[in-house]
Write a protein that holds these residues in place. Structure first.
Motif, PDB file in Angstrom:
ATOM      1  N   GLY A   1       9.839   1.895 -10.766  1.00 13.15           N
ATOM      2  CA  GLY A   1      10.849   1.372  -9.859  1.00 13.15           C
ATOM      3  C   GLY A   1      10.883   1.974  -8.480  1.00 13.15           C
ATOM      4  N   GLN A   2       9.768   2.553  -8.023  1.00 15.79           N
ATOM      5  CA  GLN A   2       9.750   3.169  -6.692  1.00 15.79           C
ATOM      6  C   GLN A   2       8.638   2.576  -5.834  1.00 15.79           C
ATOM      7  N   PRO A   3       8.968   1.665  -4.916  1.00 14.89           N
ATOM      8  CA  PRO A   3       7.955   1.216  -3.952  1.00 14.89           C
ATOM      9  C   PRO A   3       7.523   2.376  -3.061  1.00 14.89           C
ATOM     10  N   PHE A   4       6.267   2.338  -2.623  1.00 13.14           N
ATOM     11  CA  PHE A   4       5.755   3.319  -1.659  1.00 13.14           C
ATOM     12  C   PHE A   4       5.692   2.674  -0.275  1.00 13.14           C
ATOM     13  N   THR A   5       5.783   3.492   0.753  1.00 17.37           N
ATOM     14  CA  THR A   5       5.396   3.015   2.071  1.00 17.37           C
ATOM     15  C   THR A   5       3.876   2.852   2.100  1.00 17.37           C
ATOM     16  N   PRO A   6       3.347   2.056   3.046  1.00 19.07           N
ATOM     17  CA  PRO A   6       1.891   1.984   3.178  1.00 19.07           C
ATOM     18  C   PRO A   6       1.297   3.399   3.218  1.00 19.07           C
ATOM     19  N   PRO A   7       0.338   3.695   2.368  1.00 22.69           N
ATOM     20  CA  PRO A   7      -0.172   5.065   2.270  1.00 22.69           C
ATOM     21  C   PRO A   7      -1.022   5.466   3.470  1.00 22.69           C
ATOM     22  N   ALA A   8      -0.960   6.734   3.800  1.00 19.05           N
ATOM     23  CA  ALA A   8      -1.838   7.318   4.814  1.00 19.05           C
ATOM     24  C   ALA A   8      -2.781   8.281   4.116  1.00 19.05           C
ATOM     25  N   VAL A   9      -4.094   8.117   4.345  1.00 16.57           N
ATOM     26  CA  VAL A   9      -5.094   9.024   3.797  1.00 16.57           C
ATOM     27  C   VAL A   9      -5.837   9.675   4.957  1.00 16.57           C
ATOM     28  N   VAL A  10      -6.088  10.960   4.809  1.00 15.55           N
ATOM     29  CA  VAL A  10      -6.645  11.769   5.895  1.00 15.55           C
ATOM     30  C   VAL A  10      -7.845  12.546   5.379  1.00 15.55           C
ATOM     31  N   ALA A  11      -8.970  12.453   6.079  1.00 22.82           N
ATOM     32  CA  ALA A  11     -10.141  13.293   5.802  1.00 22.82           C
ATOM     33  C   ALA A  11     -10.122  14.444   6.797  1.00 22.82           C
ATOM     34  N   HIS A  12     -10.307  15.657   6.296  1.00 21.71           N
ATOM     35  CA  HIS A  12     -10.140  16.802   7.191  1.00 21.71           C
ATOM     36  C   HIS A  12     -10.930  17.999   6.690  1.00 21.71           C
ATOM     37  N   LYS A  13     -10.972  19.019   7.520  1.00 17.93           N
ATOM     38  CA  LYS A  13     -11.590  20.278   7.147  1.00 17.93           C
ATOM     39  C   LYS A  13     -10.659  21.054   6.223  1.00 17.93           C
ATOM     40  N   ALA A  14     -11.209  22.062   5.552  1.00 17.69           N
ATOM     41  CA  ALA A  14     -10.419  22.843   4.603  1.00 17.69           C
ATOM     42  C   ALA A  14      -9.291  23.599   5.284  1.00 17.69           C
ATOM     43  N   SER A  15      -9.406  23.820   6.577  1.00 17.14           N
ATOM     44  CA  SER A  15      -8.405  24.596   7.302  1.00 17.14           C
ATOM     45  C   SER A  15      -7.110  23.832   7.547  1.00 17.14           C
TER      46      SER A  15
ATOM     47  N   GLY B   1      -1.880  -1.412   4.913  1.00 18.87           N
ATOM     48  CA  GLY B   1      -1.144  -2.422   5.659  1.00 18.87           C
ATOM     49  C   GLY B   1       0.082  -2.946   4.954  1.00 18.87           C
ATOM     50  N   ALA B   2       0.323  -2.534   3.696  1.00 19.15           N
ATOM     51  CA  ALA B   2       1.451  -3.054   2.939  1.00 19.15           C
ATOM     52  C   ALA B   2       1.915  -2.008   1.937  1.00 19.15           C
ATOM     53  N   PRO B   3       3.165  -2.106   1.490  1.00 14.86           N
ATOM     54  CA  PRO B   3       3.683  -1.131   0.529  1.00 14.86           C
ATOM     55  C   PRO B   3       3.218  -1.432  -0.888  1.00 14.86           C
ATOM     56  N   PRO B   4       2.669  -0.478  -1.606  1.00 11.10           N
ATOM     57  CA  PRO B   4       2.375  -0.688  -3.033  1.00 11.10           C
ATOM     58  C   PRO B   4       3.683  -0.736  -3.837  1.00 11.10           C
ATOM     59  N   VAL B   5       3.920  -1.841  -4.533  1.00 13.22           N
ATOM     60  CA  VAL B   5       5.185  -2.072  -5.230  1.00 13.22           C
ATOM     61  C   VAL B   5       4.923  -2.194  -6.728  1.00 13.22           C
ATOM     62  N   PRO B   6       5.702  -1.488  -7.559  1.00 11.55           N
ATOM     63  CA  PRO B   6       5.503  -1.595  -9.011  1.00 11.55           C
ATOM     64  C   PRO B   6       5.631  -3.035  -9.502  1.00 11.55           C
ATOM     65  N   THR B   7       4.870  -3.373 -10.528  1.00 10.28           N
ATOM     66  CA  THR B   7       4.880  -4.744 -11.031  1.00 10.28           C
ATOM     67  C   THR B   7       6.223  -5.128 -11.621  1.00 10.28           C
ATOM     68  N   GLU B   8       7.064  -4.163 -11.990  1.00 13.44           N
ATOM     69  CA  GLU B   8       8.371  -4.460 -12.561  1.00 13.44           C
ATOM     70  C   GLU B   8       9.362  -4.976 -11.527  1.00 13.44           C
ATOM     71  N   LEU B   9       9.093  -4.790 -10.238  1.00 12.60           N
ATOM     72  CA  LEU B   9      10.026  -5.207  -9.197  1.00 12.60           C
ATOM     73  C   LEU B   9       9.662  -6.588  -8.665  1.00 12.60           C
ATOM     74  N   PRO B  10      10.657  -7.405  -8.289  1.00 12.37           N
ATOM     75  CA  PRO B  10      10.376  -8.752  -7.803  1.00 12.37           C
ATOM     76  C   PRO B  10       9.444  -8.790  -6.595  1.00 12.37           C
TER      77      PRO B  10
END
Length: 261
Positions: free
Chosen positions: A61-75, A118-127
């Motif tokens: 029951g928890q929609p997410f905002t559009p996810p942000a993924v980041v590639a970066h150095k270990a620092s 580009g869109a929020p991942p929404v659980p299948t249980e929600l309309p």
């Protein structure tokens, strides 16, 4: 470490559960943020790497905002349990605002690539899942120096909750893939009232509910909390949300990463 243009936000009225209405709510409150596909400037094609990243919402029951993924150095470290949330993480966790994270990514030499859904991942249980699937797939470009992945996404029906990964290894070989489970976290920056009036407007829109109040895309100083990032306690039922419907168990997300040619 765990393995598992800045938009100006204002108060918004609740929008109906239609594809256009939800899209408007997301654009107005969460911001139509564009983060460039920042493949490491000055590196040769030989060092370039492309990854397919799929984020799946595992909650009921928890929609997410559009996810942000980041590639970066270990620092680079986007967040850490037990530490205060950065301004960038606070804005994502409280307001679904990716603008400060955009600015950080553009200005950090240790960040080698960024991609935003580009869109929020929404659980299948929600309309709203009829308009927004529970998975989102992104392509992330980086180079050999950006060998680690971090991920953040707001838990929309919370005051300052988010799910994420911090500094997990990216696959090294072409066609190699890795899967990571992401837990849920409380940013420790805002009290958990669980009231619609204190949540971002897309919470009601994505739930298909008109709670009779405006949500907010701005931080409320009266709710400010001087805490640290901790595992999220979930929905308690003290406010407007029924834990049986809108609660969740960890892991909150599954992140699959594959290096593609």
């Amino acid at each position: 470490m765990t393995d598992d243009t800045t938009p100006q936000t204002t108060r918004r009225t609740v929008l109906g559960l239609t594809g256009a209405g939800i899209a408007t709510a997301l654009a107005g409150c969460l911001g139509e943020t564009t983060i460039p596909g920042q493949n490491a400037i000055g590196n040769s094609d030989q060092s370039a790497r492309t990854y397919r990243v799929t984020v799946a919402n595992l909650t009921n029951g928890q929609p997410f905002t559009p996810p942000a993924v980041v590639a970066h150095k270990a620092s680079t470290e986007l967040f850490a349990v037990g530490d205060p949330a950065s301004d960038e993480i606070q804005e994502v966790a409280e307001n679904g605002n990716l603008g400060p994270l955009t600015e950080f990514a553009e200005n950090s030499g240790d960040v080698r690539g960024v991609a935003v859904g580009g869109a929020p991942p929404v659980p299948t249980e929600l309309p709203a899942s009829a308009q927004f699937p529970y998975t989102t797939t992104l392509e992330l470009e980086t180079d050999a120096s950006g060998a680690f992945l971090s991920f953040v996404s707001m838990l929309i029906g919370t005051n300052d909750g988010f799910t994420g990964l911090d500094t997990v290894p990216l696959p090294d070989r072409v066609n190699e893939s890795r899967s990571y489970f992401a837990s849920s976290y409380d940013a420790g920056t805002e009290m958990n009232t669980e009231m619609y009036e204190d949540m971002v407007p897309p919470a009601q829109a994505l739930y298909g509910i008109d709670g009779g109040v405006d949500g907010t895309g701005m931080s409320d100083p009266d709710l400010a909390e001087d805490g640290v990032i901790m595992p999220h306690g979930g929905i308690t039922g003290d406010g407007d949300l029924d834990p049986a419907i809108y609660g969740w168990d960890d892991p909150a997300a599954l992140v699959q990463v594959e290096r593609i040619a």
